[in-house]
Each structure stands twice: as C-alpha cells, then as structure tokens.
Scaffold this motif. Sequence first.
Motif, PDB file in Angstrom:
ATOM      1  N   GLU A 133      90.355  51.919 120.533  1.00 48.40           N
ATOM      2  CA  GLU A 133      90.927  51.442 119.265  1.00 48.40           C
ATOM      3  C   GLU A 133      90.991  49.916 119.362  1.00 48.40           C
ATOM      4  OE1 GLU A 133      91.916  51.135 115.680  1.00 48.40           O
ATOM      5  OE2 GLU A 133      91.729  53.189 116.397  1.00 48.40           O
ATOM      6  N   PRO A 134      89.826  49.260 119.474  1.00 46.50           N
ATOM      7  CA  PRO A 134      89.798  47.862 119.897  1.00 46.50           C
ATOM      8  C   PRO A 134      90.269  46.863 118.863  1.00 46.50           C
ATOM      9  CG  PRO A 134      87.597  48.557 119.319  1.00 46.50           C
ATOM     10  CD  PRO A 134      88.461  49.785 119.246  1.00 46.50           C
ATOM     11  N   ASN A 135      90.365  47.297 117.606  1.00 44.93           N
ATOM     12  CA  ASN A 135      90.760  46.372 116.549  1.00 44.93           C
ATOM     13  C   ASN A 135      92.260  46.298 116.337  1.00 44.93           C
ATOM     14  OD1 ASN A 135      88.044  45.507 115.519  1.00 44.93           O
ATOM     15  ND2 ASN A 135      87.842  47.718 115.311  1.00 44.93           N
ATOM     16  N   THR A 136      93.020  46.916 117.256  1.00 44.23           N
ATOM     17  CA  THR A 136      94.481  46.910 117.170  1.00 44.23           C
ATOM     18  C   THR A 136      95.077  46.369 118.462  1.00 44.23           C
ATOM     19  OG1 THR A 136      94.521  48.825 115.692  1.00 44.23           O
ATOM     20  CG2 THR A 136      96.533  48.362 116.919  1.00 44.23           C
ATOM     21  N   LEU A 137      96.021  45.459 118.321  1.00 45.18           N
ATOM     22  CA  LEU A 137      96.819  44.971 119.445  1.00 45.18           C
ATOM     23  C   LEU A 137      98.281  45.180 119.089  1.00 45.18           C
ATOM     24  CD1 LEU A 137      97.081  43.420 122.171  1.00 45.18           C
ATOM     25  CD2 LEU A 137      97.138  41.307 120.816  1.00 45.18           C
ATOM     26  N   THR A 138      98.987  45.936 119.917  1.00 45.40           N
ATOM     27  CA  THR A 138     100.394  46.223 119.669  1.00 45.40           C
ATOM     28  C   THR A 138     101.269  45.323 120.521  1.00 45.40           C
ATOM     29  OG1 THR A 138      99.886  48.527 119.162  1.00 45.40           O
ATOM     30  CG2 THR A 138     102.173  48.012 119.674  1.00 45.40           C
ATOM     31  N   LEU A 139     102.244  44.689 119.880  1.00 44.81           N
ATOM     32  CA  LEU A 139     103.211  43.833 120.567  1.00 44.81           C
ATOM     33  C   LEU A 139     104.578  44.498 120.461  1.00 44.81           C
ATOM     34  CD1 LEU A 139     102.156  40.387 119.038  1.00 44.81           C
ATOM     35  CD2 LEU A 139     101.162  41.555 121.017  1.00 44.81           C
ATOM     36  N   ARG A 140     105.274  44.595 121.576  1.00 45.96           N
ATOM     37  CA  ARG A 140     106.609  45.202 121.577  1.00 45.96           C
ATOM     38  C   ARG A 140     107.602  44.208 122.147  1.00 45.96           C
ATOM     39  NH1 ARG A 140     103.231  49.626 123.090  1.00 45.96           N
ATOM     40  NH2 ARG A 140     103.222  51.231 121.462  1.00 45.96           N
ATOM     41  N   TRP A 141     108.818  44.184 121.534  1.00 48.96           N
ATOM     42  CA  TRP A 141     109.790  43.153 121.854  1.00 48.96           C
ATOM     43  C   TRP A 141     111.112  43.760 122.286  1.00 48.96           C
ATOM     44  CZ3 TRP A 141     107.222  38.838 122.189  1.00 48.96           C
ATOM     45  CH2 TRP A 141     106.087  38.662 121.392  1.00 48.96           C
ATOM     46  N   LEU A 142     111.817  43.034 123.116  1.00 47.42           N
ATOM     47  CA  LEU A 142     113.121  43.471 123.590  1.00 47.42           C
ATOM     48  C   LEU A 142     114.151  43.478 122.463  1.00 47.42           C
ATOM     49  CD1 LEU A 142     114.799  44.202 126.135  1.00 47.42           C
ATOM     50  CD2 LEU A 142     115.278  41.747 126.378  1.00 47.42           C
TER      51      LEU A 142
END
Length: 381
Positions: free
Chosen positions: A283-292
């Motif tokens: 799924e190369p067109n997605t970058l997921t960022l997760r935050w505290l």
Amino acid sequence: MIRHPLKLGMVGGGEGAFIGAVHRMAAALDGDWRLTAGAFSTDAGKNARTGDLLGLDPARVYATYDAMLACEAALPENERIDAVAIVTPNHLHAPVAIAALNAAFHVFCEKPMAMNSDEARAIAAAARDSGKQFALAFTYSGYPLVEEARARVARGDFGAIRLVQVEYIQGWLSGSLDTEGNKQAEWRTDPARAGLGGCLGDIGTHAFHLAELVSGLRVETLSAELATHVPGRRLDDDVSALLRFEGGARGTLKATQVAAGEENGLRLRIHGERGGLEWAQMEPNTLTLRWLDRPAEILRAGGPGLGPSTTPLLRTPAGHPEGYIEAFANLYRGFARIVRGDSAQVPGVADGLRTMAFVEAMIANAKADTKWTEIVTGERR
C-alpha cells in the motif's frame, strides 16, 4: 537545452527473465535512458530473440558482455553506450561491474552488490579508480512516501528514535520450486550463484537498507537466527534478527520466503519519543503517522502535506496510484542526473558495502555462540 536520452547497455535480462523487463520499463519511463545494446543471455537463440523483441540493431546484440564492452568502447563517443545495467544472478555482479567500470562505463547494478564483501570492495575500488558512477537497485528507496518518512524522521518530528521494526514477508518459496525447474527460484537457492545468503541476500538486504535509510541510524550490533525450512534447500529461506542501533534505538528484522500465502509484504514501523510512522510496500501510496498526544494522520501520495524532497518523486495527482515501476524509475532518473554531473540521492557503493557487511554479520552471528555481532564497514553513506 535539449537533453537527449542516455544510452544503456544491458547484461542479462533475456527472454523469460523477470527483473530485466522491470529495469527496461523503469529506465524508459522518464525518457532519460534508451536501451541501445545488450548481452542478454548466453543462449544464442534467447539472446537474439530478446534483441529482436526489443527492436535493437542486431549488430549491437552481443554474445558476451566482454564483447559488448569492447565493441561499444571502440565506437565514437556520441554513439557508444553511456552505462551498463547488470540484471544477472549475483555471481556475475562483480566481474561485469568491474569490467564495465574499467572500460569507462557507468554501472547500474541489481542488489546485492556482490557475492561477499571482498568482491564488493573490488567494485568500490574500480568505481573510485574509474571515476564512473555506480548505482544499486534498492528499489524501495525510490517510493515517494519512503522519502517523506525519511525526511520527517530526519527533521525530528518524532523526537529521538527508540524502535525500528522492519519485515519482508513472502511465501513463494514455501514449496520446492527450486528443484522443479523454476529458474528464478533455482539460482536464488544455489550458493554458487546467489552467494552467502538465500532469503537473507535476496530480500533481507532490502529490509535492512530500508530500516537504516528511513531511521537515519546505523545498526551497530545484531543477534541473528537463520533457518531453512524446505528439506534439501542449500541456503536460508527464513531469517530473524534483533538490532541495536547507534544512539540506543532497538529494532527487529524479519525476512522470510516461506510464509505460505503471503505476497510481497515489506513493512516498516519507526517510533520515537513523540510518535511514529508506518509504511507498507503493498500500500505504497499511504504513510501513517501516529502521535502520543493527538490523532493519527494519513498522508497520501499526491495529497497535501508532503515535503519538498517528496513531491519531485511524484508523477500523478492524488488518487492515481503510483507503484513499483515508478519507484524503480525514480532510481533511474536519479542515476541519469548523477551521470550528467547533477546531484541526486541514489543508492550506491556505500550502500552496497553496508548491506554486504550486514549479510556477513548475520551469518557469522547465527553460526557462533556469541549473542551480539558488530557490523563492520569501511565507508559511511
């Protein structure tokens, strides 16, 4: 100023080969390269048919790579090839690369760089002495959102990096394809042609390169296990490692080709003090960022929020998927730039030396009673 395509000669990649066709599509995508010559197969019939299929002048379809290098070097400068693409099994990488560099041609080589670190160092010396460019096909570094991930880690968005987890999960070698006439499987499990590692050299090097590239950290020591699950197979088909990075980060690496039913599951997760990211090759067109301390974010190729080093790698607006060939083409476009004297970030000699040192450290640790083995290379990226 009009820039005419650079001329490419190819060694390997004849009729029935997978990766040669991929290289040809990627090289042609942006118009920077034109395939002009080749020594595609030691089988004269396959060699000729490949050249004919590709529309090449029969006089520039050569029986051997030595003949190609000698004949092309003798042509006028405006007619001869500019670079050689090496898309052979691993055992030919070093001899072809060194011969091409010594003949004053640039080289774009499949990974891993060579059969072992001694061969890799010989290639590095030839590149240095010739003054020619040497690039490696660590394809996944060409994805736009891999670059976005790298840039965000580098600028400190997540704080100090604590955890790096990378996995490359395939299932295509779960059976005995290598003894049933499948040529792609056959050479990859043959120590004489693949080198020291099977799964380790084939896809483990991709996982390792991606982990260091995006995290910006080098693995200092590792603890490894190599396994061979298919009876009679001569090289590993399943590898695992614990990783200790510089600066105190810890990581894991898993690469396998015997996870039955899996396709091409390359996945990277990186976490720091304030958050982390996740990217998956399927799924190369997605970058997921997760935050505290705030909701997760999803970045999309072509969408808003991408940085200045990412957008030049994109070709289409948001919602028009870009994938493997486009990522590969970004490497060939960068290679063209450095051949022309411009600047670009393309995997090269230092990446090749580094990944060969990783392979050897993994094998040494798996065979030894010591818990941790250092990765030792002479050059930094």
